[in-house]
Design a protein around this motif. Structure first.
Motif, PDB file in Angstrom:
ATOM      1  N   HIS A 349      22.554  11.706  -3.358  1.00  0.00           N
ATOM      2  CA  HIS A 349      23.630  10.832  -2.883  1.00  0.00           C
ATOM      3  C   HIS A 349      23.726  10.849  -1.355  1.00  0.00           C
ATOM      4  N   ALA A 351      21.691  11.600   2.048  1.00  0.00           N
ATOM      5  CA  ALA A 351      20.322  11.737   2.549  1.00  0.00           C
ATOM      6  C   ALA A 351      20.178  13.051   3.314  1.00  0.00           C
ATOM      7  N   THR A 354      20.487  14.345   7.951  1.00  0.00           N
ATOM      8  CA  THR A 354      21.136  13.216   8.602  1.00  0.00           C
ATOM      9  C   THR A 354      22.346  13.686   9.396  1.00  0.00           C
ATOM     10  N   THR A 393      27.244   8.351   1.556  1.00  0.00           N
ATOM     11  CA  THR A 393      26.129   7.645   0.933  1.00  0.00           C
ATOM     12  C   THR A 393      25.301   6.841   1.925  1.00  0.00           C
ATOM     13  N   GLY A 394      25.708   6.838   3.190  1.00  0.00           N
ATOM     14  CA  GLY A 394      24.946   6.120   4.202  1.00  0.00           C
ATOM     15  C   GLY A 394      25.224   4.635   4.253  1.00  0.00           C
TER      16      GLY A 394
END
Length: 503
Positions: A349, A351, A354, A393-394
């Motif tokens: 979920h 990454a 990051t 979740t980006g």
């Protein structure tokens, strides 16, 4: 005063889950959540933020955690321990629960019974819940962890902090109670406590300096045992591990004493990093790390020069951390006090490796977890946190927050709007000569016009700006929105330790 008071007292908005979570929920188990909270560890202390090895205290397991998840670089908290923990647990500014100062035994500062906490959120969602460590939100029956959704509690007396291990030793050293035997002082002093469900608090053993040094070993062992038990039972769990890493006196365990190059503060950083690794290893061993949200964060920036008093040998190794490029210390409303570290891992979920510069408040965890669970938060109160699941979740780089207000006691002292920080009260050191103290010992005075700084251009807040009209309208708008919410949902009496005419 606190020591004397303590010993005398003892002796005589509905949030719906994002589509991604709503679609995946029926196909997989609810995620476990592990929240590890360090205590007064600064932005510049941990390896992924430029500390670690460069600070003389390597943090390899935290470095590993950062590479496997998300690092927040604008993670913002409240100015002191109790306020930050109240904000974390409730998703509200601490002043909304009367906890905008550090809670002290013998005062009315205590978590209200009507508060809705993260423990209750997870319990209502069918989770097993536990806290091992420091609660610091009051000892009234209505304020205890068991009254707010936690199945288990083991740790400090719920209204004090890690330095309470020194209380009895200090009383003995200063002959404060010359006619009271040491044994009686330890009997009546702070004890490690436990609570099962909403039952009575039970005393386990005196909280001595020796216990203080080894306490995080015990808390980590109990945390791992809890996770294994609930995992074997097939029940999702919420583990809250607010351990002692970073809070003076940083007495490390025998295993880590002398391991760092910077004294006992560094030793404790290395020990805390090791315990984080133990939690990570346990999750991997149980094969549940992919279905576990793991958060490792600090409740505050670090203590400052006033912790030179814990440099007992006078050899230049004070019990204090680093707030990196930011000004100020624990207890102030400055960027260095309210900006610290945070890592979040959730494989599949979030990454790996990051980083996010989005503004993320400690209050935001409550509504974010609610969104992930598909749970509703109460609508009979203001919720100041915002759902930040899109950052995880980006899906979003900027997130859902662009301002944050800071309170100390009854005072609204500062506001952040985007990269601008505006102060309404001036932070001043108190005392004279070598006893000039800042941080939590600082005082604040009102001003006619705010002080304004551009945190991105000037992270140490050295250049005061006067041409702030273009941004002040946004800061004042945020404040007016808060004031309107108080009219709708009035705050209880604010925390107070000096002005008794207020009550």
């Amino acid at each position: 005063m606190f020591l004397k008071r303590m010993l005398i007292g003892v002796l005589s908005i509905s949030i719906a889950a994002p589509t991604v979570f709503a679609q995946s929920a029926p196909k997989q188990k609810k995620p476990n959540v592990v929240f590890i909270l360090a205590d007064n560890v600064g932005y510049g202390d941990m390896g992924p933020y430029g500390g670690g090895e460069l600070r003389g205290a390597p943090t390899p397991r935290t470095d590993e955690l950062a590479k496997s998840g998300l690092k927040l670089t604008q993670y913002l908290v409240e100015p002191a321990c109790t306020p930050s923990r109240a904000a974390l647990m409730t998703g509200q500014y601490s002043i909304r629960n009367g906890l905008s100062l550090v809670a002290e035994a013998g005062t009315p500062s205590t978590l209200p019974g009507k508060a809705y906490t993260m423990g209750q959120l997870f319990k209502d969602a069918g989770y097993a819940t536990a806290i091992f460590g420091k609660w610091h939100l009051g000892s009234a029956p209505k304020s205890l962890p068991g009254a707010h959704g936690f199945d288990q509690y083991y740790g400090l007396p719920p209204d004090v902090s890690w330095d309470s291990a020194t209380y009895v030793a200090q009383a003995i050293q200063t002959h404060s109670y010359p006619n009271v035997p040491d044994k009686v002082l330890y009997e009546k002093g702070p004890w490690i406590t436990q609570q099962k469900g909403n039952g009575p608090i039970q005393r386990v053993k005196p909280f001595t300096m020796e216990v203080r040094a080894e306490i995080d070993n015990e808390l980590t062992e109990k945390s791992i045992a809890f996770m294994k038990q609930e995992n074997a039972a097939g029940k999702p769990f919420f583990l809250y591990l607010p351990f002692s890493m970073g809070h003076s006196p940083n007495l490390s365990s025998k295993q880590f004493a002398g391991k760092s190059r910077i004294g006992q503060y560094g030793d404790k950083l290395m020990e805390g990093d090791y315990h984080v690794g133990q939690i990570m290893d346990a999750l991997k061993e149980m094969n549940i790390e992919d279905n576990t949200i793991l958060v490792f964060a600090s409740d505050n920036g670090s203590t400052g020069q006033y912790m030179m008093t814990y440099d007992r040998l006078g050899l230049g190794a004070p019990d204090m951390g680093s707030n990196g490029p930011f000004r100020g210390d624990l207890g102030e409303a400055t960027e260095g006090a309210v900006r610290t570290f945070c890592f979040i891992r959730w494989p599949g979920h979030i990454a790996p490796n990051t980083s996010s510069y989005a503004m993320f408040s400690i209050m935001d965890f409550m509504p974010t977890f609610a969104a992930i669970l598909g749970a509703k938060l109460p609508t009979d109160r203001a919720i100041d946190g915002v759902n930040q699941s899109d950052i995880l979740t980006g899906k979003s780089k900027i997130g859902n927050r662009e301002h944050l207000i800071s309170f100390i006691g009854a005072d609204l002292v500062a506001v952040r709007w985007k990269q601008w920080r505006m102060y309404f009260r001036d932070m001043n050191r108190t005392g004279t000569g070598q006893q000039m103290l800042g941080g939590i010992a600082a005082n604040s005075v009102p001003m006619y016009y705010p002080k304004v700084y551009n945190i991105e251009m000037d992270p140490h807040e050295d250049l005061q700006l006067v041409n702030y009209e273009s941004i002040s309208v946004n800061a004042f708008k945020a404040i007016q929105e808060y004031l309107a919410s108080v009219n709708k949902f009035p705050n209880p009496p604010p925390a107070n330790l000096t002005n008794f005419n207020q009550r």
